[in-house]
Design an enzyme around this catalytic site. Structure first.
Site, PDB file in Angstrom:
ATOM      1  N   HIS A 133      41.833  44.338  29.867  1.00  0.00           N
ATOM      2  CA  HIS A 133      42.249  44.778  28.405  1.00  0.00           C
ATOM      3  C   HIS A 133      41.256  45.539  27.987  1.00  0.00           C
ATOM      4  O   HIS A 133      41.403  46.798  27.193  1.00  0.00           O
ATOM      5  CB  HIS A 133      42.387  43.489  27.460  1.00  0.00           C
ATOM      6  CG  HIS A 133      43.789  42.876  27.538  1.00  0.00           C
ATOM      7  ND1 HIS A 133      44.156  42.228  28.784  1.00  0.00           N
ATOM      8  CD2 HIS A 133      44.815  42.887  26.725  1.00  0.00           C
ATOM      9  CE1 HIS A 133      45.388  41.783  28.595  1.00  0.00           C
ATOM     10  NE2 HIS A 133      45.685  42.190  27.146  1.00  0.00           N
ATOM     11  N   HIS A 182      37.943  35.497  28.814  1.00  0.00           N
ATOM     12  CA  HIS A 182      36.961  36.349  29.416  1.00  0.00           C
ATOM     13  C   HIS A 182      35.632  35.834  28.643  1.00  0.00           C
ATOM     14  O   HIS A 182      35.562  35.290  27.745  1.00  0.00           O
ATOM     15  CB  HIS A 182      37.206  37.762  28.689  1.00  0.00           C
ATOM     16  CG  HIS A 182      38.199  38.486  29.993  1.00  0.00           C
ATOM     17  ND1 HIS A 182      37.987  38.705  31.391  1.00  0.00           N
ATOM     18  CD2 HIS A 182      39.393  38.871  29.674  1.00  0.00           C
ATOM     19  CE1 HIS A 182      39.048  39.267  31.744  1.00  0.00           C
ATOM     20  NE2 HIS A 182      40.040  39.353  30.877  1.00  0.00           N
TER      21      HIS A 182
END
Length: 213
Positions: A133, A182
């Protein structure tokens, strides 16, 4: 008229690459500074978890989804080809299509870092390093910043768009840490790797193109 390679930007690109390599080595060899960086990220970005922040970051993170970024890139290429701006089409597809998917997947495969072992606020599979992302955000919205800079003549509109796109580049990686999918080192690695690729592609694809007046 040939535009000279911007030495400052090339230097910035290789500085980004150096930061990526430092993060990569730290993750692969489990070095202490990575743990410290990631803990700082969880404490200062993840906390506090609230319904309002969760709603905000769940919506922001969608702007970095591969399907969405691919959709925007295809439309950008479509219009570029209609107006015979082949350098724009090449620039967008190289960054979003090849770098954003191919390079990211290569590193994810070889590093194979597990995602954080905390509550994930969204469903996410696969490995963690680097953040896809974050790479998508930098490569797509960074490419759009470059194109806005070159082609939008009205300064207030230009800088308004550039500010909005910059906010997306910053908040999409933050959303990945907040949502628990993450580590901070993952998103920083994605940003600097994508920054390196973006600057290099911009400098060479637009090598022979002066800024349009």
């Amino acid at each position: 008229m040939q535009r000279q390679i911007n030495r400052w930007q090339i230097s910035l690109a290789f500085f980004c690459l150096a930061i990526f390599l430092i993060l990569l080595m730290g993750v692969v060899w489990h070095l202490p500074y990575i743990h410290q960086l990631d803990q700082w990220g969880l404490q200062n970005i993840r906390e506090p978890v609230t319904p309002e922040r969760t709603w905000f970051f769940k919506n922001i993170t969608r702007a970095g989804n591969p399907i969405w970024t691919g959709f925007i890139a295809l439309w950008a290429c479509f219009f570029a080809l209609i107006f015979k701006k082949y350098d724009i089409a090449l620039f967008v597809m190289l960054n979003v299509g090849i770098f954003g998917l191919g390079v990211m997947k290569i590193f994810k495969h070889f590093v194979n870092r597990p995602r954080p072992n905390i509550l994930h606020l969204v469903d996410e599979g696969g490995s963690s390093f680097p953040s896809g992302h974050s790479m998508n955000a930098m490569l797509l919205y960074g490419s759009l910043i470059v194109l806005v800079y070159y082609y939008v003549k009205n300064d207030p509109i230009k800088y308004a768009f550039m500010t909005l796109l910059t906010c997306l580049i910053v908040t999409i990686p933050m959303s990945r840490v907040y949502l628990g999918v993450h580590y901070l080192s993952d998103v920083l690695a994605g940003l600097v790797l994508a920054g390196f690729l973006l600057i290099i592609s911009k400098e060479f694809i637009f090598r022979y193109k002066p800024k349009e007046k």
